[in-house]
Design an enzyme around this catalytic site. Sequence first.
Site, PDB file in Angstrom:
ATOM      1  N   ARG A 132       0.874  -1.574   0.375  1.00 49.63           N
ATOM      2  CA  ARG A 132      -0.100   0.161  -0.173  1.00 49.63           C
ATOM      3  C   ARG A 132       0.704   0.907   0.207  1.00 49.63           C
ATOM      4  O   ARG A 132       2.280   1.202   0.264  1.00 49.63           O
ATOM      5  CB  ARG A 132      -1.179   0.058   1.209  1.00 49.63           C
ATOM      6  CG  ARG A 132      -1.951  -0.941   1.532  1.00 49.63           C
ATOM      7  CD  ARG A 132      -2.591  -0.617   2.391  1.00 49.63           C
ATOM      8  NE  ARG A 132      -2.248  -1.571   3.936  1.00 49.63           N
ATOM      9  CZ  ARG A 132      -2.028   0.037   4.821  1.00 49.63           C
ATOM     10  NH1 ARG A 132      -2.050   1.211   4.138  1.00 49.63           N
ATOM     11  NH2 ARG A 132      -0.845  -1.042   5.644  1.00 49.63           N
ATOM     12  N   TYR A 188      -0.987  -3.657  -6.889  1.00 50.16           N
ATOM     13  CA  TYR A 188      -1.241  -4.237  -5.475  1.00 50.16           C
ATOM     14  C   TYR A 188      -2.407  -4.543  -5.396  1.00 50.16           C
ATOM     15  O   TYR A 188      -3.504  -3.563  -5.134  1.00 50.16           O
ATOM     16  CB  TYR A 188       0.084  -3.590  -4.741  1.00 50.16           C
ATOM     17  CG  TYR A 188       0.097  -4.454  -3.639  1.00 50.16           C
ATOM     18  CD1 TYR A 188       0.835  -5.583  -3.073  1.00 50.16           C
ATOM     19  CD2 TYR A 188      -0.388  -3.508  -2.042  1.00 50.16           C
ATOM     20  CE1 TYR A 188      -0.396  -6.051  -1.935  1.00 50.16           C
ATOM     21  CE2 TYR A 188      -0.722  -3.854  -1.112  1.00 50.16           C
ATOM     22  CZ  TYR A 188      -0.661  -5.125  -1.064  1.00 50.16           C
ATOM     23  OH  TYR A 188      -0.244  -5.885   0.607  1.00 50.16           O
ATOM     24  N   LYS A 218      -9.977  -2.247   1.957  1.00 50.23           N
ATOM     25  CA  LYS A 218      -9.316  -0.801   2.356  1.00 50.23           C
ATOM     26  C   LYS A 218     -10.027   0.327   1.923  1.00 50.23           C
ATOM     27  O   LYS A 218      -9.985   0.674   2.652  1.00 50.23           O
ATOM     28  CB  LYS A 218      -7.760  -0.664   2.748  1.00 50.23           C
ATOM     29  CG  LYS A 218      -6.426  -2.152   2.502  1.00 50.23           C
ATOM     30  CD  LYS A 218      -7.180  -2.275   3.992  1.00 50.23           C
ATOM     31  CE  LYS A 218      -6.078  -3.417   5.005  1.00 50.23           C
ATOM     32  NZ  LYS A 218      -6.434  -3.531   6.627  1.00 50.23           N
ATOM     33  N   HIS A 228     -10.937  -2.165  11.979  1.00 47.82           N
ATOM     34  CA  HIS A 228      -9.773  -2.723  11.444  1.00 47.82           C
ATOM     35  C   HIS A 228      -9.915  -3.626  12.736  1.00 47.82           C
ATOM     36  O   HIS A 228      -8.761  -4.073  13.034  1.00 47.82           O
ATOM     37  CB  HIS A 228      -8.784  -1.713  10.743  1.00 47.82           C
ATOM     38  CG  HIS A 228      -7.196  -2.339  10.565  1.00 47.82           C
ATOM     39  ND1 HIS A 228      -6.345  -2.022  10.331  1.00 47.82           N
ATOM     40  CD2 HIS A 228      -7.228  -3.529   9.076  1.00 47.82           C
ATOM     41  CE1 HIS A 228      -5.288  -2.586   9.728  1.00 47.82           C
ATOM     42  NE2 HIS A 228      -5.802  -3.614   9.443  1.00 47.82           N
ATOM     43  N   SER A 239      -0.783  -2.918  11.808  1.00 48.05           N
ATOM     44  CA  SER A 239      -0.612  -4.322  11.017  1.00 48.05           C
ATOM     45  C   SER A 239       0.971  -4.715  11.347  1.00 48.05           C
ATOM     46  O   SER A 239       2.156  -4.106  11.922  1.00 48.05           O
ATOM     47  CB  SER A 239      -0.123  -3.251   9.047  1.00 48.05           C
ATOM     48  OG  SER A 239      -0.737  -2.753   8.860  1.00 48.05           O
ATOM     49  N   CYS A 279       1.408  -7.448  13.735  1.00 48.26           N
ATOM     50  CA  CYS A 279       1.355  -7.539  14.870  1.00 48.26           C
ATOM     51  C   CYS A 279       0.791  -8.771  15.604  1.00 48.26           C
ATOM     52  O   CYS A 279      -0.012  -9.339  16.932  1.00 48.26           O
ATOM     53  CB  CYS A 279       0.800  -6.158  16.272  1.00 48.26           C
ATOM     54  SG  CYS A 279       1.662  -5.395  16.187  1.00 48.26           S
ATOM     55  N   ASP A 298      -9.222  -8.915   9.636  1.00 48.83           N
ATOM     56  CA  ASP A 298      -9.434  -7.853   9.220  1.00 48.83           C
ATOM     57  C   ASP A 298     -10.204  -7.180   9.732  1.00 48.83           C
ATOM     58  O   ASP A 298      -9.564  -6.046   9.906  1.00 48.83           O
ATOM     59  CB  ASP A 298      -8.578  -7.782   7.606  1.00 48.83           C
ATOM     60  CG  ASP A 298      -7.860  -6.675   7.148  1.00 48.83           C
ATOM     61  OD1 ASP A 298      -6.921  -6.658   8.476  1.00 48.83           O
ATOM     62  OD2 ASP A 298      -7.665  -5.981   6.232  1.00 48.83           O
ATOM     63  N   ARG A 347       1.786 -12.111  -0.854  1.00 49.63           N
ATOM     64  CA  ARG A 347       0.541 -12.449   0.216  1.00 49.63           C
ATOM     65  C   ARG A 347      -0.231 -13.409  -0.243  1.00 49.63           C
ATOM     66  O   ARG A 347       0.369 -13.799  -1.212  1.00 49.63           O
ATOM     67  CB  ARG A 347      -0.859 -11.997  -0.355  1.00 49.63           C
ATOM     68  CG  ARG A 347      -0.128  -9.999   0.275  1.00 49.63           C
ATOM     69  CD  ARG A 347      -0.685  -9.767   2.042  1.00 49.63           C
ATOM     70  NE  ARG A 347       0.223  -8.206   2.651  1.00 49.63           N
ATOM     71  CZ  ARG A 347      -0.641  -7.875   3.341  1.00 49.63           C
ATOM     72  NH1 ARG A 347      -2.226  -8.624   3.445  1.00 49.63           N
ATOM     73  NH2 ARG A 347       0.102  -6.370   3.353  1.00 49.63           N
TER      74      ARG A 347
HETATM   75  C1  OXD Z   1      -2.857  -4.252   6.425  1.00 50.82           C
HETATM   76  C2  OXD Z   1      -3.197  -4.874   5.869  1.00 50.82           C
HETATM   77  O1  OXD Z   1      -1.449  -3.750   5.800  1.00 50.82           O
HETATM   78  O2  OXD Z   1      -4.441  -5.679   5.971  1.00 50.82           O
HETATM   79  O3  OXD Z   1      -2.976  -3.634   7.420  1.00 50.82           O
HETATM   80  O4  OXD Z   1      -2.793  -5.448   4.621  1.00 50.82           O
HETATM   81 MN    MN Z   2      -4.908  -4.764   8.165  1.00 47.17          MN
END
Ligand code: OXD
Ligand code: MN
Length: 589
Positions: A70, A199, A208, A228, A250, A252, A279, A373
């Site tokens: 991102r 991406y 998102k 989130h 992100s 964690c 998520d 991913r």
């Molecule tokens: C993030 C994701 O960056 O879920 O939070 O990809």
């Molecule tokens: Mn996320």
Amino acid sequence: MLTNNQNVLKWVDEMVALCKPDQVVWIDGSEAQLNELRAQATETKEMIPLNQEKLPGCYLHRTDPTDVARVEDRTFICTRKEEDAGPINNWCDPKEMYAKLTPMYDGVMKGRTMYVIPYSMGPIGSPLAKVGVELTDSIYVVLNMDIMTRMGKDAFENLGETSNDFVRGLHSKADIDPEKRYIVHFPEDNTIWSINSGYGGNVLLGKKCFALRIASYQGKNEGWMAEHMLILGIENPQGEVKYISAAFPSACGKTNLAMLIPPEVYKKAGYKVWTVGDDIAWLKPGEDGRLYAINPENGFFGVAPGTNAKSNFNALESTKKNTIFTNVAHNMDDNTVWWEGLDKNPPENAIDWKGNPWNGKESTEKGAHPNSRFTAPAVNCPCISPEFNNPQGVPISAMIFGGRRAKTAPLVYQSFDWNHGVFVGSTMASETTAAATGAVGVVRRDPMAMRPFCGYHMGDYFAHWIEMGEKLGDKAPKIFNVNWFRTDDEGHFIWPGFGDNMRVLMWILDRCENKVDAVETPIGYEPKPEDINIEGLDIDLDTVKGLLDVDKDLWREEAAGIEEFYQQFGDRLPEELSNQLKALKERLG
Ligand code: OXD
Ligand code: MN
């Protein structure tokens, strides 16, 4: 065409006139159509079919090496008034942004096909679900949206013929030029424009862009919340399930917590953990006054590196079929995939994420990109909740916030009440690790883990949280904070983490049911050390005491950091939160 909705048809016509594709294909979601697209993408090498015996239905895709994550600095919230985007988002006047991007989209799909993707975020027919339409020139996007959303003609069912309540997403790969990459949201127009990226986080517009940035704005106006957050259920031996939602920045371990495997003590006793989401959560008060959550997504877009049978067995299992891998290493011996942390046996005869020959035993380069991913269907997950498709969602008992803090935050504490919980969430932070560039140990505040994802002014977002608490009253979930990342003097993690985090979740649920006492500290209610079940762990009660220790000096520093952070919100910071800060300082003395 799959709909008679005039608003959809008119908008698609306009975008076709702008982008000038050679042809327009409406995605009905049928297997026949998807297979045709898979064949085309295989032909052009956009997708590489993997070993169909070991990984049936799986494909590998590589993005451009400059297009792997991102791009927060190129992500915009375009509201008519600048102050409505707030101090944390990049802002541009919508007229100016449309004027800048329109020429970039003009004719961008000449020689290409435009795919029209109808999709539903949330189970089709759910009162919490919403419809989106994404236009894209990428088959990779179509195939990923098929996994991540409820995609195809049925998605229009929720919309009817006259509604205008759908999110308009326009995506073009264009030239994948990083200098001209834009991820732009027009919340007041229900519109997202994304260009020059391929991406996932930038181009799967349901995720998102819609389910967090646009949806958070919609939620504020319509009385619900887009967060989130993962959602999980814990089933006790009597078969009762309690649900928890949890927000972490992100990196964690959200996906790991969402799919955790109970430690032996709980497994033996008959406890089970169910994953509803890893998520994103959409939350709305139900008829009984409690807060209900759905996972608007239909799959997992998880980080591959570090995923293995021990760290996250259920995620790994989820990737064994019908999964798209992006930017992982390609094992040429058996046409499978590999990533750092999968096992200790990297392939010698492989292609790395950049497409170069790679010997995992000898090379010092990484085989998979650190942000590589898997896009895996939720139905593949061995612990997917039986309530996953429940249109009403699941009732939330507890909400958890967490970050990565070496010393400050204890293993777990409970907020005094809802508003104090909002304060705790709004001051969430993580310390940077050596894995990222820049200084180590720097505190990055990430309120509710929404810093990159809140589609409006963060101060108004806090106010919305406060309002939701007023609406929910004594039916509101209890709010907690956790920290799995306390370290000892050598920098080693003290708490074992992973499945053992369930021990903390059990205390949290006991608190929700008033089954256990707590100790009042200046920052909130903490467990008595003996109330954290450590049976079967090789840590003792003193270690737990240490994990729960609250260092007042560090917390005075923390309060000063919060004060500084809060300043940027000016008069849009709810008074409730400045009062909370004042009260914290008083309690610290
Ligand atoms: C993030 C994701 O960056 O879920 O939070 O990809
Ligand atoms: Mn996320």
